[in-house]
Design a protein around this motif. Structure first.
Motif, mmCIF file in Angstrom:
data_model
loop_
_atom_site.group_PDB
_atom_site.id
_atom_site.type_symbol
_atom_site.label_atom_id
_atom_site.label_comp_id
_atom_site.label_asym_id
_atom_site.label_seq_id
_atom_site.Cartn_x
_atom_site.Cartn_y
_atom_site.Cartn_z
ATOM 1 N N VAL A 1 6.855 -7.603 6.826
ATOM 2 C CA VAL A 1 6.380 -6.498 7.667
ATOM 3 C C VAL A 1 7.488 -5.450 7.772
ATOM 4 N N ASN A 2 7.182 -4.255 7.295
ATOM 5 C CA ASN A 2 8.141 -3.148 7.408
ATOM 6 C C ASN A 2 7.757 -2.355 8.657
ATOM 7 N N ALA A 3 8.203 -2.841 9.800
ATOM 8 C CA ALA A 3 7.793 -2.231 11.066
ATOM 9 C C ALA A 3 8.511 -0.911 11.307
ATOM 10 N N ASP A 4 7.871 -0.081 12.137
ATOM 11 C CA ASP A 4 8.408 1.249 12.412
ATOM 12 C C ASP A 4 9.842 1.189 12.926
ATOM 13 N N GLY A 5 10.731 1.899 12.283
ATOM 14 C CA GLY A 5 12.137 1.932 12.712
ATOM 15 C C GLY A 5 12.902 0.664 12.379
ATOM 16 N N GLN A 6 12.288 -0.226 11.623
ATOM 17 C CA GLN A 6 12.921 -1.532 11.342
ATOM 18 C C GLN A 6 13.242 -1.704 9.860
ATOM 19 N N LEU A 7 13.589 -0.617 9.203
ATOM 20 C CA LEU A 7 13.862 -0.687 7.767
ATOM 21 C C LEU A 7 14.974 -1.695 7.450
ATOM 22 N N GLU A 8 16.018 -1.687 8.281
ATOM 23 C CA GLU A 8 17.161 -2.597 8.052
ATOM 24 C C GLU A 8 16.697 -4.047 8.053
ATOM 25 N N PRO B 1 0.809 -1.222 0.000
ATOM 26 C CA PRO B 1 0.000 0.000 0.000
ATOM 27 C C PRO B 1 0.840 1.268 0.000
ATOM 28 N N SER B 2 0.230 2.355 -0.377
ATOM 29 C CA SER B 2 0.908 3.641 -0.381
ATOM 30 C C SER B 2 1.359 3.996 1.036
ATOM 31 N N GLY B 3 2.602 4.436 1.142
ATOM 32 C CA GLY B 3 3.126 4.871 2.436
ATOM 33 C C GLY B 3 3.729 3.758 3.263
ATOM 34 N N VAL B 4 3.678 2.522 2.765
ATOM 35 C CA VAL B 4 4.205 1.406 3.562
ATOM 36 C C VAL B 4 5.738 1.428 3.626
ATOM 37 N N GLY B 5 6.358 2.090 2.633
ATOM 38 C CA GLY B 5 7.818 2.196 2.652
ATOM 39 C C GLY B 5 8.500 1.563 1.449
ATOM 40 N N LYS B 6 7.794 1.431 0.339
ATOM 41 C CA LYS B 6 8.383 0.791 -0.849
ATOM 42 C C LYS B 6 9.637 1.551 -1.310
ATOM 43 N N ASP B 7 9.484 2.858 -1.441
ATOM 44 C CA ASP B 7 10.627 3.658 -1.903
ATOM 45 C C ASP B 7 11.795 3.561 -0.926
ATOM 46 N N ALA B 8 11.482 3.653 0.360
ATOM 47 C CA ALA B 8 12.538 3.604 1.382
ATOM 48 C C ALA B 8 13.269 2.261 1.325
ATOM 49 N N VAL B 9 12.503 1.185 1.158
ATOM 50 C CA VAL B 9 13.102 -0.155 1.096
ATOM 51 C C VAL B 9 13.989 -0.285 -0.140
ATOM 52 N N LYS C 1 7.533 15.975 -9.503
ATOM 53 C CA LYS C 1 8.703 15.616 -8.691
ATOM 54 C C LYS C 1 8.522 16.056 -7.238
ATOM 55 N N ARG C 2 8.889 15.168 -6.276
ATOM 56 C CA ARG C 2 8.888 15.583 -4.868
ATOM 57 C C ARG C 2 10.267 16.143 -4.541
ATOM 58 N N PRO C 3 10.355 16.954 -3.475
ATOM 59 C CA PRO C 3 11.674 17.521 -3.144
ATOM 60 C C PRO C 3 12.729 16.423 -2.992
ATOM 61 N N LEU D 1 11.561 -4.589 -9.300
ATOM 62 C CA LEU D 1 10.520 -3.644 -9.701
ATOM 63 C C LEU D 1 9.781 -3.160 -8.470
ATOM 64 N N ARG D 2 9.389 -1.900 -8.489
ATOM 65 C CA ARG D 2 8.609 -1.350 -7.384
ATOM 66 C C ARG D 2 7.290 -0.895 -7.964
ATOM 67 N N VAL D 3 6.215 -1.568 -7.595
ATOM 68 C CA VAL D 3 4.905 -1.206 -8.152
ATOM 69 C C VAL D 3 3.837 -1.197 -7.062
ATOM 70 N N LYS E 1 0.373 6.997 10.345
ATOM 71 C CA LYS E 1 1.401 7.861 10.950
ATOM 72 C C LYS E 1 2.518 8.140 9.921
ATOM 73 N N ARG E 2 2.885 7.107 9.214
ATOM 74 C CA ARG E 2 3.965 7.227 8.234
ATOM 75 C C ARG E 2 3.582 8.184 7.105
ATOM 76 N N LEU E 3 2.343 8.019 6.639
ATOM 77 C CA LEU E 3 1.856 8.907 5.574
ATOM 78 C C LEU E 3 1.798 10.345 6.065
ATOM 79 N N TYR F 1 -0.215 8.795 -13.930
ATOM 80 C CA TYR F 1 0.169 7.534 -14.557
ATOM 81 C C TYR F 1 1.522 7.066 -14.011
ATOM 82 N N LYS F 2 1.653 5.737 -13.830
ATOM 83 C CA LYS F 2 2.951 5.151 -13.491
ATOM 84 C C LYS F 2 3.091 3.879 -14.318
ATOM 85 N N GLY F 3 4.273 3.590 -14.817
ATOM 86 C CA GLY F 3 4.419 2.381 -15.617
ATOM 87 C C GLY F 3 5.864 1.922 -15.721
#
Ligand SMILES: Nc1ncnc2c1ncn2[C@@H]1O[C@H](COP(=O)(O)OP(=O)(O)OP(=O)(O)O)[C@@H](O)[C@H]1O
Length: 426
Positions: A395-402, A240-248, A270-272, A327-329, A360-362, A307-309
């Motif tokens: 599970v991408n838990a809070d503070g547990q990206l690693e 889902p959006s905000g789960v951390g796909k980009d961060a991962v 573009k985002r900053p 791939l990140r989709v 909270k993340r979003l 659009y994203k593709g």
């Protein structure tokens, strides 16, 4: 006459495919008694240095599997460092052979120094092999001559090949009688060989035992790979959006540089901090429509008005080069890709530990209005229902990206070890 391995004085030679290969090995992580001395050398400091002794570790498959090289090095160094002082191989420098996984000519060319003395002097100096190889390269020397040259260079040393097939066969053909194994990852084999080398009695027994087994079998031990190399993977990371796909993905890019991370084309602004061609290909709606018309997108979707593709060509190119593709989709996109690739791609679903954590993340990302957040969370609830369509959930838990990234790496490594490999054709 050929000496048994245990009786050959051995010297550890450092040969890296590229100086940076060894430079990337952080020996401080392995032991505080181990330092990186030069670009292509790994140094080992021991107060009980007395005579020249060393051991070679040949590793192939380096380019495709640096992690194997890394773990083999780590193993070897920690193995040396954990030994009591008196049983250490007496060496002022522990150098490591890293052999290329292909193009034997490259290896031989790099070994092709002017003379044994020259090579040894170079080796003692701890100079960068890459630099040396350039100045000593002899263009046009027949391979056989180079092999002979190499054989001379390493005769008298013992070499353990913990590398892949080519590394092993080269070492065994160039340094006959020296032990070899077929897998960098098999640290246990390296240890047996290593122990054999530093304990003369054991080494001799071991050599005799191996010769006896070979004789009883009636055929020499084979250095050919027992299984073909793993096929390139397509790994789809969704959620889902905000789960951390980009961060991962960002972190995965840092820890697994050998993967190709597909750059998605998007019509959103573009985002900053985002860079065109790196984070996304930022295209206009017209440009995107052309890609759709040309059927050049593996999947595309209209997500929250943008659009994203995934451009197909990128994936095709990577697969043909044997590269793993990540791939990140979004969840919708993953469903489209599954309808095309079926079970030939690996589908990973990322979730937050709870809905509260996701909200909270979003909110903390500060990129969404209240309306957009409502839409995203409502969509996330629906998306979670599609979990069954995926192969793995992380599970991408809070503070547990690693930890999340580590789990994904484990999944990929396990996929590489599958007996029935997935085969992607686009
Ligand atoms: N494990 C985590 N712990 C805490 N914060 C995280 C974690 N993973 C990601 N984040 C943060 O959560 C926010 C959302 O992450 P990110 O933008 O990567 O999500 P996304 O799934 O790519 O979203 P979208 O699909 O909307 O682009 C970011 O601010 C990111 O830094």
């Amino acid at each position: 006459m050929q000496l048994p391995c245990s009786q050959i004085p051995f010297e550890f030679y450092a040969v890296a495919l590229k100086p940076c290969n060894v430079k990337s090995v952080d020996c401080h992580k392995f032991s505080n008694r181990c330092i990186v001395a030069k670009q292509s050398c790994v140094s080992f400091n021991s107060p009980s240095i007395c005579k020249k002794t060393s051991i070679g570790l040949a590793m192939s498959y380096f380019r495709s599997r640096p992690q194997y090289t890394h773990s083999a090095l780590k193993y070897l160094i920690s193995s040396v460092c954990s030994r009591p002082e008196q049983s250490l191989p007496c060496t002022s420098r522990l150098n490591v052979n890293i052999l290329p996984d292909s193009a034997s000519s490259l290896l031989l060319r790099r070994f092709n120094t002017n003379s044994v003395q020259d090579f040894k002097a170079f080796n003692r100096s701890g100079a960068s092999f890459g630099k040396r190889a350039k100045t000593s390269e002899k263009v046009g020397t027949p391979l056989e001559a180079r092999a002979k040259n190499t054989s001379e260079l390493i005769r008298g040393e013992s070499v353990v090949s913990a590398g892949g097939a080519l590394g092993c066969s080269l070492i065994s053909s160039l340094a006959p009688g020296c032990a070899s194994s077929t897998e960098v990852g098999s640290a246990a084999v390296a240890e047996v060989m290593f122990k054999g080398e530093i304990n003369e009695a054991n080494g001799l027994k071991q050599t005799q035992a191996l010769t006896a087994v070979e004789t009883a079998l009636g055929t020499p031990f084979s250095n050919s790979p027992q299984v073909p190399p793993p096929k390139p993977l397509v790994i789809v990371i969704s959620g889902p959006s905000g789960v951390g796909k980009d961060a991962v993905i960002k972190r995965l890019q840092e820890v697994r540089r050998e993967f190709h991370f597909v750059v998605t084309a998007t019509t959103r602004s573009k985002r900053p901090g985002e860079v065109d061609g790196i984070d996304y290909y930022f295209v206009t709606k017209e440009e995107f429509r052309k890609l759709i018309d040309d059927k050049e997108l593996l999947e595309f979707a209209l997500v929250y008005g943008d659009y994203k593709g995934i451009p197909k060509q990128q994936v095709r190119d990577c697969i043909s080069k044997g590269l793993d593709v990540v791939l990140r989709v979004d969840v919708q996109g993953a469903a489209t890709i599954r309808s095309i690739l079926g079970s030939n791609a690996v589908f990973i679903f990322l979730v937050a530990e709870s809905e509260v954590a996701l909200v909270k993340r979003l909110a903390e990302r500060k990129t969404e209005s209240i309306d957009k957040m409502v839409l995203r969370i409502a969509t996330a609830r629906e998306e979670l229902k599609r979990l069954q369509e995926f192969d793995y959930v992380v599970v991408n838990a809070d503070g547990q990206l690693e930890k999340t990234v580590k789990t994904i790496c484990c999944i990929i490594d396990a996929e590489k070890a599958r007996v029935l490999q997935r085969t992607v054709t686009i």
